[in-house]
Design a protein around this motif. Structure first.
Motif, mmCIF file in Angstrom:
data_model
loop_
_atom_site.group_PDB
_atom_site.id
_atom_site.type_symbol
_atom_site.label_atom_id
_atom_site.label_comp_id
_atom_site.label_asym_id
_atom_site.label_seq_id
_atom_site.Cartn_x
_atom_site.Cartn_y
_atom_site.Cartn_z
ATOM 1 N N ILE A 63 -33.404 -85.217 22.493
ATOM 2 C CA ILE A 63 -32.261 -84.379 22.874
ATOM 3 C C ILE A 63 -32.785 -83.416 23.925
ATOM 4 O O ILE A 63 -33.780 -82.715 23.700
ATOM 5 N N TYR A 64 -32.122 -83.389 25.072
ATOM 6 C CA TYR A 64 -32.524 -82.483 26.145
ATOM 7 C C TYR A 64 -31.760 -81.177 26.007
ATOM 8 O O TYR A 64 -30.538 -81.168 25.836
ATOM 9 N N VAL A 65 -32.478 -80.063 26.076
ATOM 10 C CA VAL A 65 -31.863 -78.732 26.071
ATOM 11 C C VAL A 65 -31.940 -78.214 27.496
ATOM 12 O O VAL A 65 -33.017 -77.830 27.971
ATOM 13 N N PRO A 66 -30.804 -78.219 28.228
ATOM 14 C CA PRO A 66 -30.814 -77.781 29.632
ATOM 15 C C PRO A 66 -30.906 -76.257 29.761
ATOM 16 O O PRO A 66 -30.694 -75.521 28.797
ATOM 17 N N LYS A 67 -31.219 -75.809 30.972
ATOM 18 C CA LYS A 67 -31.318 -74.368 31.248
ATOM 19 C C LYS A 67 -30.072 -73.611 30.809
ATOM 20 O O LYS A 67 -30.154 -72.500 30.319
ATOM 21 N N ALA A 115 -30.484 -73.021 27.163
ATOM 22 C CA ALA A 115 -31.770 -72.478 26.724
ATOM 23 C C ALA A 115 -31.709 -70.959 26.647
ATOM 24 O O ALA A 115 -31.083 -70.310 27.475
ATOM 25 N N LYS A 116 -32.373 -70.418 25.644
ATOM 26 C CA LYS A 116 -32.417 -68.966 25.465
ATOM 27 C C LYS A 116 -33.179 -68.302 26.605
ATOM 28 O O LYS A 116 -32.835 -67.223 27.051
ATOM 29 N N ASN A 117 -34.224 -68.967 27.072
ATOM 30 C CA ASN A 117 -35.012 -68.479 28.204
ATOM 31 C C ASN A 117 -35.593 -69.690 28.921
ATOM 32 O O ASN A 117 -35.404 -70.816 28.487
ATOM 33 N N LYS A 118 -36.292 -69.454 30.026
ATOM 34 C CA LYS A 118 -36.749 -70.593 30.834
ATOM 35 C C LYS A 118 -37.745 -71.487 30.092
ATOM 36 O O LYS A 118 -37.830 -72.667 30.359
ATOM 37 N N GLU A 119 -38.475 -70.917 29.133
ATOM 38 C CA GLU A 119 -39.404 -71.725 28.345
ATOM 39 C C GLU A 119 -38.682 -72.610 27.334
ATOM 40 O O GLU A 119 -39.257 -73.539 26.792
ATOM 41 N N SER A 120 -37.418 -72.310 27.058
ATOM 42 C CA SER A 120 -36.664 -73.040 26.042
ATOM 43 C C SER A 120 -36.023 -74.316 26.573
ATOM 44 O O SER A 120 -35.499 -75.103 25.793
ATOM 45 N N GLU A 121 -36.042 -74.515 27.877
ATOM 46 C CA GLU A 121 -35.545 -75.772 28.425
ATOM 47 C C GLU A 121 -36.568 -76.833 28.034
ATOM 48 O O GLU A 121 -37.759 -76.709 28.350
#
Length: 182
Positions: free
Chosen positions: A97-101, A104-110
Motif C-alpha cells: 500500500i503506497y502512502v502518498p505525500k 503522509a503526516k510528514n515527508k518521512e511518512s511517504e
C-alpha cells in the motif's frame, strides 16, 4: 485538563488572532507575549489490543468494519492513510500500500507499506468493493459509501468497543502495531 500539545495548539490560534488585532491597531499590546506551555504527558491513554481482542476480531473478520481494524493492526498505517487512500495506491500483486505525500503526516511518512499475509484477503475485499462501485477511493462500505473517520468512530468503533468491553481509540491500532510488532 488538556495535554500540552492541545494547549500549544490553542495558544497558537490565540497568537494569530492577537497578532492580527495588533497589526490593525485594534489592541495596543500583544497580551500573549511571555505565555509558555510546559510539557505534560499526553492525556489520552493508549490501550494496546489484547490477544483476547485479536481473537474476537478474527472471529468476526467477515464484518467490514472489523476488517478495517485488522488491516490497521497488521499494517501500522495511520487511520487516514488507509481511509483516505485511493485504490490506485494499492498493488495486490506486489503486496503493498503506497502512502502518498498528500496523506503522509510528514515527508518521512511517504512510503510503501507491505501487506501482511494475514490481511491480504481483507485488503483485497476493499479493493474489489472499490472496483464494484467504480470508486477511486479504496475504503468503500458494502453500500458503496466512502468510509469516513467521523462516521466510523461514531457508529462502528463505538459498537465494536461495546462488544470488546473496552474503550479503544482508533489510534490504538497503530500503538498496538508499534508495541507488538504485529
Amino acid at each position: 485538563g488538556q495535554g500540552s500539545s492541545t494547549k500549544q495548539s490553542v495558544l497558537t490560534v490565540i497568537r494569530i488572532v492577537v497578532n492580527y488585532a495588533y497589526d490593525r491597531n485594534l489592541i495596543n499590546r500583544k497580551c500573549t507575549d511571555g505565555i509558555t506551555i510546559e510539557y505534560s504527558e499526553p492525556v489520552v491513554a493508549r490501550i494496546p489490543f489484547s490477544q483476547k481482542e485479536f481473537d474476537y476480531l478474527w472471529a468476526h473478520s467477515d464484518e467490514w468494519d472489523i476488517k478495517i481494524l485488522l488491516i490497521l493492526l497488521y499494517s501500522g498505517l495511520r487511520v487516514n492513510e488507509l481511509l483516505k487512500n485511493d485504490r490506485q495506491n494499492i498493488n495486490l500483486e506486489e503486496k503493498w500500500i503506497y502512502v502518498p505525500k498528500s496523506l503522509a503526516k510528514n515527508k518521512e511518512s511517504e512510503r510503501y507499506v507491505p501487506i501482511h499475509d494475514k490481511i491480504f484477503e481483507l485488503v483485497k475485499y476493499f479493493y474489489d468493493n472499490s472496483v464494484t462501485f467504480n470508486s477511486e477511493k479504496l475504503m468503500i462500505n458494502p453500500n458503496g459509501t466512502v468510509i469516513t473517520y467521523q462516521n466510523f468512530v461514531a457508529r462502528n468503533l463505538k459498537r465494536i468497543n461495546k462488544n470488546l468491553e473496552v474503550e479503544h481509540k482508533f489510534h490504538d491500532t497503530r500503538h498496538t502495531f508499534a508495541t507488538n510488532g504485529t
